[in-house]
Design an enzyme around this catalytic site. Structure first.
Site, PDB file in Angstrom:
ATOM      1  N   CYS A  83      -6.223  -1.114 -11.188  1.00 16.25           N
ATOM      2  CA  CYS A  83      -7.537  -0.475 -11.052  1.00 16.25           C
ATOM      3  C   CYS A  83      -8.612  -1.557 -11.068  1.00 16.25           C
ATOM      4  O   CYS A  83      -8.429  -2.622 -11.655  1.00 16.25           O
ATOM      5  CB  CYS A  83      -7.796   0.519 -12.182  1.00 16.25           C
TER       6      CYS A  83
ATOM      7  N   GLN B 140       0.063  11.531   1.512  1.00 19.79           N
ATOM      8  CA  GLN B 140      -1.202  11.297   0.825  1.00 19.79           C
ATOM      9  C   GLN B 140      -0.956  11.024  -0.657  1.00 19.79           C
ATOM     10  O   GLN B 140      -0.018  11.533  -1.257  1.00 19.79           O
ATOM     11  CB  GLN B 140      -2.124  12.494   1.012  1.00 19.79           C
TER      12      GLN B 140
ATOM     13  N   GLU C 220       3.613  10.717  16.863  1.00 19.69           N
ATOM     14  CA  GLU C 220       3.802   9.801  15.742  1.00 19.69           C
ATOM     15  C   GLU C 220       4.711   8.662  16.194  1.00 19.69           C
ATOM     16  O   GLU C 220       5.661   8.873  16.946  1.00 19.69           O
ATOM     17  CB  GLU C 220       4.414  10.541  14.552  1.00 19.69           C
TER      18      GLU C 220
ATOM     19  N   CYS D 147      -8.741   5.931   6.255  1.00 20.00           N
ATOM     20  CA  CYS D 147      -8.670   5.256   4.958  1.00 20.00           C
ATOM     21  C   CYS D 147      -9.410   3.927   4.984  1.00 20.00           C
ATOM     22  O   CYS D 147      -9.238   3.108   4.079  1.00 20.00           O
ATOM     23  CB  CYS D 147      -7.211   5.055   4.539  1.00 20.00           C
TER      24      CYS D 147
END
Length: 421
Positions: free
Chosen positions: A71, A245, A292, A366
């Site tokens: 983090c 996700q 895809e 993203c």
């Protein structure tokens, strides 16, 4: 030069940025307005001392924060992070001469990450299971991580066993652990060369610890039964290491945004469709063509459609959209498009969409920078950027995800200013 400096702003990686004369300095885990000092290493103050803290500074909730690199923003209040992440998107758009209204932001809760990549380090009598320290190869043990789902935390003994059986004292293994509907799926790289003995030992370990499937350097060596993952109420059998996700809550927020953006469409094309996160649920109301690049994920998507009830027709194709984007004539039969590319974006496909007649495009990204670049291509092709919604699945990190609507026919209703955490 040396001495205290004041942090002006955060960079896109979450580091504080300060100026000392003509020199630009970067300091991790600092906030705008803070006065800091500390030893300089080139253009970095790697270990800043906070002389004057910002009002937005909070005590990090995780006891591992100081040592762990998983983090980067636990020292900042949630409200500050939410505003900053939306500003990151707005600034990326502004750099391309664009702006948009923002829908309320969605932030995933703590203990929600259902997919994480752990570093495993075999030691003399045990093993470390954790994440790398900031800017280091050192592995930090994280028994009280506030980020990952409890099911992933419960896998720590199994991962330590994997390191003990399949690791070496000289290297570090990488283990991607994914929580599926009721089991864990593990994919490991960096371990010993596989052989029958190692496979047998690892299979026995997985059986003891309830690991549903273990892939070793891309090869499945242990599987109790076929893994199942539910996407919007539809079951798929994901291949090892398949993308999904990061949180179930974030997935639901993105799916809701995409569903809203494509409402009323009868024929939808889903570009970079993955396992069918959007394609399969959208098939409840529309015919969907999913494209895809990964053939294994295409097979999983097709099998999921065949096994579901109440869905309209879904077709799928394995196609590299970077090398062979769908052309405008191929797109002409669709009422709406969904596009969810990797971090690099999809400039080539965006140019074909910009030249198409597709009325609406639901974009998921993203990476705000590549999104803004591709958005400019679409706008220059005649689309309007109707709204953007930030979806923060990667809590306490600088990572930003978003959904957006582009339309040729009208500016869609429902766009609102402001945000919520």
């Amino acid at each position: 030069m040396s001495g205290p400096v004041t942090i002006d702003r955060l960079g896109h990686r979450g580091d504080g940025i300060a100026r000392d004369g003509s020199e630009v300095l970067y300091a991790p885990r600092t906030l705008p307005g803070e006065v800091i000092d500390g030893p300089r290493e080139g253009d970095r103050i790697a270990r800043p001392r906070i002389l004057t803290p910002a009002a937005e500074r909070v005590r990090a909730p995780c006891p591992h924060y100081a040592a762990c690199g998983g983090c980067a923003l636990q020292h900042a209040a949630d409200g500050f992070v939410a505003v900053w992440k939306q500003e990151v998107v707005a600034q990326a758009l502004a750099a391309q001469g664009l702006e948009a209204p923002f829908r309320p932001m969605h932030t995933s809760p703590a203990f929600a990450r259902r997919r994480a990549t752990f570093a495993l380090k075999r030691t003399r009598g045990d093993a470390l299971v954790g994440f790398h320290a900031p800017a280091s190869h050192t592995v930090t043990d994280v028994p009280e991580c506030r980020l990952i789902h409890p099911a992933l935390a419960a896998a720590r003994p199994a991962l330590a066993g994997i390191a003990a059986v399949g690791g070496s004292r000289k290297g570090t293994l990488s283990a991607t652990v994914t929580r599926l509907d009721a089991w864990l799926d593990v994919a490991v790289t960096g371990g010993k060369p596989g052989d029958a003995g190692l496979a047998a030992d690892l299979a026995a370990l997985c059986a003891r610890h309830g690991i549903l499937r273990l892939a070793w350097e891309g090869e499945v060596i242990a599987q109790a039964e076929r893994p199942r993952l539910t996407l919007g109420g539809i079951t798929v059998i994901p291949p090892p290491g398949a993308f999904l996700q990061a949180t179930a809550e974030g997935e639901a927020a993105l799916r809701a945004a995409v569903t809203d953006a494509t409402a009323g469409a009868q024929r939808i094309v889903d570009l970079f469709a993955g396992l069918g996160t959007f394609a399969l649920p959208l098939a409840r109301g529309a015919e969907v063509h999913a494209v895809e690049g990964d053939a294994a994920m295409v097979r999983a998507l097709e099998e999921g459609w065949r096994g579901a009830t109440g869905l309209k027709r879904v077709t799928a194709a394995a196609r590299d959209l970077f090398r062979r984007p769908l052309e405008p004539d191929e797109l002409a039969r669709f009422d709406a498009a969904v596009i969810d590319p990797p971090r690099a974006g999809a400039e080539a496909q965006a140019r074909r969409l910009a030249a198409s007649t597709v009325p609406r495009i639901a974009a998921v990204s993203c990476n705000p920078v590549s999104f803004a670049r591709d958005a400019r291509v679409l706008v220059e092709g005649g689309y309007r950027l109707c709204w953007v919604q930030v979806v923060d699945q990667f809590r306490w990190s600088p990572h930003v995800e978003l959904a957006a609507l582009f339309a040729r026919d009208h500016i869609a209703p429902g766009a609102t200013k402001g945000q919520s955490g």
